[in-house]
Design a protein around this motif. Structure first.
Motif, PDB file in Angstrom:
ATOM      1  N   ASP A   1       0.817  -1.214   0.000  1.00 59.38           N
ATOM      2  CA  ASP A   1       0.000   0.000   0.000  1.00 59.38           C
ATOM      3  C   ASP A   1       0.849   1.262   0.000  1.00 59.38           C
ATOM      4  OD1 ASP A   1      -2.284  -1.491   0.009  1.00 59.38           O
ATOM      5  OD2 ASP A   1      -2.447  -1.515   2.199  1.00 59.38           O
ATOM      6  N   GLN A   2       2.121   1.138   0.358  1.00 61.00           N
ATOM      7  CA  GLN A   2       2.950   2.328   0.457  1.00 61.00           C
ATOM      8  C   GLN A   2       3.435   2.821  -0.906  1.00 61.00           C
ATOM      9  OE1 GLN A   2       5.935   1.064   3.107  1.00 61.00           O
ATOM     10  NE2 GLN A   2       6.623  -0.616   1.832  1.00 61.00           N
ATOM     11  N   PHE A   3       3.229   2.016  -1.958  1.00 63.42           N
ATOM     12  CA  PHE A   3       3.575   2.447  -3.306  1.00 63.42           C
ATOM     13  C   PHE A   3       2.312   2.888  -4.027  1.00 63.42           C
ATOM     14  CE2 PHE A   3       7.134  -0.452  -2.533  1.00 63.42           C
ATOM     15  CZ  PHE A   3       8.180   0.357  -2.923  1.00 63.42           C
ATOM     16  N   ARG A   4       2.399   3.980  -4.707  1.00 59.77           N
ATOM     17  CA  ARG A   4       1.296   4.375  -5.570  1.00 59.77           C
ATOM     18  C   ARG A   4       1.872   4.839  -6.893  1.00 59.77           C
ATOM     19  NH1 ARG A   4       0.331  10.010  -5.768  1.00 59.77           N
ATOM     20  NH2 ARG A   4       1.483  11.052  -4.140  1.00 59.77           N
ATOM     21  N   PRO A   5       1.177   4.551  -7.989  1.00 55.58           N
ATOM     22  CA  PRO A   5       1.702   4.942  -9.299  1.00 55.58           C
ATOM     23  C   PRO A   5       1.859   6.452  -9.405  1.00 55.58           C
ATOM     24  CG  PRO A   5      -0.107   3.411  -9.537  1.00 55.58           C
ATOM     25  CD  PRO A   5      -0.056   3.793  -8.092  1.00 55.58           C
ATOM     26  N   PHE A   6       2.932   6.838 -10.010  1.00 53.94           N
ATOM     27  CA  PHE A   6       3.238   8.249 -10.219  1.00 53.94           C
ATOM     28  C   PHE A   6       3.340   8.454 -11.720  1.00 53.94           C
ATOM     29  CE2 PHE A   6       6.413  11.622 -10.793  1.00 53.94           C
ATOM     30  CZ  PHE A   6       5.806  12.635 -10.078  1.00 53.94           C
ATOM     31  N   LYS A   7       2.371   9.151 -12.297  1.00 56.54           N
ATOM     32  CA  LYS A   7       2.336   9.313 -13.747  1.00 56.54           C
ATOM     33  C   LYS A   7       2.241  10.789 -14.114  1.00 56.54           C
ATOM     34  CE  LYS A   7       0.303   4.910 -14.852  1.00 56.54           C
ATOM     35  NZ  LYS A   7      -0.697   4.199 -15.596  1.00 56.54           N
ATOM     36  N   PRO A   8       3.372  11.422 -14.271  1.00 54.96           N
ATOM     37  CA  PRO A   8       3.304  12.783 -14.792  1.00 54.96           C
ATOM     38  C   PRO A   8       2.914  12.764 -16.269  1.00 54.96           C
ATOM     39  CG  PRO A   8       5.567  12.128 -14.468  1.00 54.96           C
ATOM     40  CD  PRO A   8       4.709  11.029 -13.926  1.00 54.96           C
TER      41      PRO A   8
ATOM     42  N   ASN B   1       5.268   5.937 -21.563  1.00 57.34           N
ATOM     43  CA  ASN B   1       6.609   5.364 -21.524  1.00 57.34           C
ATOM     44  C   ASN B   1       6.521   3.837 -21.578  1.00 57.34           C
ATOM     45  OD1 ASN B   1       9.238   4.712 -21.107  1.00 57.34           O
ATOM     46  ND2 ASN B   1       9.497   5.945 -19.270  1.00 57.34           N
ATOM     47  N   PRO B   2       7.034   3.187 -22.637  1.00 60.82           N
ATOM     48  CA  PRO B   2       6.939   1.727 -22.731  1.00 60.82           C
ATOM     49  C   PRO B   2       8.046   0.985 -21.995  1.00 60.82           C
ATOM     50  CG  PRO B   2       7.895   2.598 -24.718  1.00 60.82           C
ATOM     51  CD  PRO B   2       7.570   3.775 -23.842  1.00 60.82           C
ATOM     52  N   ILE B   3       9.004   1.697 -21.402  1.00 61.92           N
ATOM     53  CA  ILE B   3      10.149   1.036 -20.778  1.00 61.92           C
ATOM     54  C   ILE B   3      10.054   1.055 -19.256  1.00 61.92           C
ATOM     55  CG2 ILE B   3      12.654   1.093 -20.531  1.00 61.92           C
ATOM     56  CD1 ILE B   3      12.754   2.282 -23.338  1.00 61.92           C
ATOM     57  N   PHE B   4       9.752   2.195 -18.672  1.00 62.79           N
ATOM     58  CA  PHE B   4       9.745   2.335 -17.222  1.00 62.79           C
ATOM     59  C   PHE B   4       8.341   2.581 -16.690  1.00 62.79           C
ATOM     60  CE2 PHE B   4      14.052   3.916 -18.245  1.00 62.79           C
ATOM     61  CZ  PHE B   4      14.766   2.979 -17.528  1.00 62.79           C
ATOM     62  N   VAL B   5       8.121   2.111 -15.479  1.00 63.56           N
ATOM     63  CA  VAL B   5       6.944   2.475 -14.705  1.00 63.56           C
ATOM     64  C   VAL B   5       7.476   3.170 -13.465  1.00 63.56           C
ATOM     65  CG1 VAL B   5       4.953   1.634 -13.421  1.00 63.56           C
ATOM     66  CG2 VAL B   5       5.638   0.499 -15.514  1.00 63.56           C
ATOM     67  N   THR B   6       6.942   4.317 -13.159  1.00 63.47           N
ATOM     68  CA  THR B   6       7.417   5.066 -11.998  1.00 63.47           C
ATOM     69  C   THR B   6       6.443   4.886 -10.843  1.00 63.47           C
ATOM     70  OG1 THR B   6       6.315   7.027 -12.861  1.00 63.47           O
ATOM     71  CG2 THR B   6       8.641   6.789 -13.350  1.00 63.47           C
ATOM     72  N   PHE B   7       6.996   4.745  -9.646  1.00 62.04           N
ATOM     73  CA  PHE B   7       6.205   4.619  -8.429  1.00 62.04           C
ATOM     74  C   PHE B   7       6.741   5.594  -7.403  1.00 62.04           C
ATOM     75  CE2 PHE B   7       5.459   0.546 -10.412  1.00 62.04           C
ATOM     76  CZ  PHE B   7       4.109   0.347 -10.179  1.00 62.04           C
ATOM     77  N   PHE B   8       5.839   6.132  -6.615  1.00 60.59           N
ATOM     78  CA  PHE B   8       6.213   7.052  -5.557  1.00 60.59           C
ATOM     79  C   PHE B   8       6.089   6.324  -4.230  1.00 60.59           C
ATOM     80  CE2 PHE B   8       5.278  10.580  -2.603  1.00 60.59           C
ATOM     81  CZ  PHE B   8       6.448  11.286  -2.791  1.00 60.59           C
ATOM     82  N   TYR B   9       7.189   6.250  -3.474  1.00 62.43           N
ATOM     83  CA  TYR B   9       7.218   5.589  -2.180  1.00 62.43           C
ATOM     84  C   TYR B   9       6.785   6.622  -1.149  1.00 62.43           C
ATOM     85  CZ  TYR B   9       9.125   2.305   1.296  1.00 62.43           C
ATOM     86  OH  TYR B   9       9.284   1.414   2.321  1.00 62.43           O
ATOM     87  N   ILE B  10       5.605   6.441  -0.568  1.00 61.97           N
ATOM     88  CA  ILE B  10       4.960   7.474   0.238  1.00 61.97           C
ATOM     89  C   ILE B  10       5.738   7.775   1.516  1.00 61.97           C
ATOM     90  CG2 ILE B  10       2.857   8.062   1.512  1.00 61.97           C
ATOM     91  CD1 ILE B  10       1.351   6.336  -0.551  1.00 61.97           C
ATOM     92  N   SER B  11       6.117   6.746   2.279  1.00 65.03           N
ATOM     93  CA  SER B  11       6.736   6.996   3.582  1.00 65.03           C
ATOM     94  C   SER B  11       8.149   7.573   3.459  1.00 65.03           C
ATOM     95  CB  SER B  11       6.765   5.716   4.410  1.00 65.03           C
ATOM     96  OG  SER B  11       7.561   4.752   3.756  1.00 65.03           O
ATOM     97  N   ARG B  12       8.847   7.295   2.378  1.00 67.15           N
ATOM     98  CA  ARG B  12      10.210   7.816   2.209  1.00 67.15           C
ATOM     99  C   ARG B  12      10.274   9.007   1.267  1.00 67.15           C
ATOM    100  NH1 ARG B  12      13.932   2.442   1.544  1.00 67.15           N
ATOM    101  NH2 ARG B  12      13.359   1.490   3.515  1.00 67.15           N
ATOM    102  N   SER B  13       9.186   9.345   0.651  1.00 66.91           N
ATOM    103  CA  SER B  13       9.133  10.415  -0.346  1.00 66.91           C
ATOM    104  C   SER B  13      10.180  10.186  -1.434  1.00 66.91           C
ATOM    105  CB  SER B  13       9.345  11.786   0.296  1.00 66.91           C
ATOM    106  OG  SER B  13       8.323  12.048   1.198  1.00 66.91           O
ATOM    107  N   ALA B  14      10.199   8.973  -1.941  1.00 66.92           N
ATOM    108  CA  ALA B  14      11.181   8.612  -2.963  1.00 66.92           C
ATOM    109  C   ALA B  14      10.467   8.171  -4.229  1.00 66.92           C
ATOM    110  CB  ALA B  14      12.080   7.492  -2.458  1.00 66.92           C
ATOM    111  N   LEU B  15      11.102   8.405  -5.334  1.00 66.16           N
ATOM    112  CA  LEU B  15      10.570   8.015  -6.631  1.00 66.16           C
ATOM    113  C   LEU B  15      11.331   6.783  -7.112  1.00 66.16           C
ATOM    114  CD1 LEU B  15       8.637   8.885  -8.924  1.00 66.16           C
ATOM    115  CD2 LEU B  15      10.552  10.111  -9.915  1.00 66.16           C
TER     116      LEU B  15
END
Length: 153
Positions: free
Chosen positions: A13-20, A26-40
């Motif tokens: 649950d701490q990961f949520r998709p981050f899609k600017p 983007n067909p290569i990468f999927v980005t996720f935002f780590y909520i508790s660490r504020s990391a991408l």
């Protein structure tokens, strides 16, 4: 935020998709935002990982076919075989129909196409001593079914 690469388990649950907007297709990468660490975090898409495995598989098959063709050329008398003859043998040896253009261009350190009096031929460029192994000699004191000397030698 600093992006971090690597395989991650995005089922928590701490990961949520981050899609600017600029990375939406983007067909290569999927980005996720780590909520508790504020990391991408960035991870590969499943389609890209399957593409990489297919490319690796094709390279493995191509290398095996090149070794098979190199062994065949090492067995020939003048280290060259006419392309017209190889085209007839290609299906028997599992070579693709376009082997002379694809394999020769992919492995110029092993093969080259030369002109001869009889037509174009595939010539061996480098001899590989690892592929030229002799068969092991049969031992003379092997267990025979019939215990008598052989009549013919």
């Amino acid at each position: 935020m600093r992006p971090q690469f690597g395989p991650i388990d995005c089922t928590h649950d701490q990961f949520r998709p981050f899609k600017p907007i600029d990375c939406a297709q983007n067909p290569i990468f999927v980005t996720f935002f780590y909520i508790s660490r504020s990391a991408l975090y960035l991870t590969y898409t499943p389609s890209f990982t399957s593409f990489c495995s297919r490319v690796e598989f094709k390279h493995t098959i191509s290398n095996a076919l090149a070794i098979k063709l190199q062994k065949l050329l090492m067995l020939s008398c003048h280290r060259r075989i006419l392309l017209s003859k190889l085209v007839h043998l290609a299906t028997d040896h599992g070579l693709p129909p376009n082997f002379h253009s694809r394999l020769c261009n992919d492995y110029p350190e092993r093969f080259k196409i030369v002109e001869t009096l009889y037509g174009r031929a595939l010539e061996l460029v480098s001899w590989d001593p690892d592929l030229a192994n002799l068969l092991p000699m049969a031992s003379s004191n092997c267990d025979l079914i019939v215990d008598r000397p052989l009549k013919f030698k």
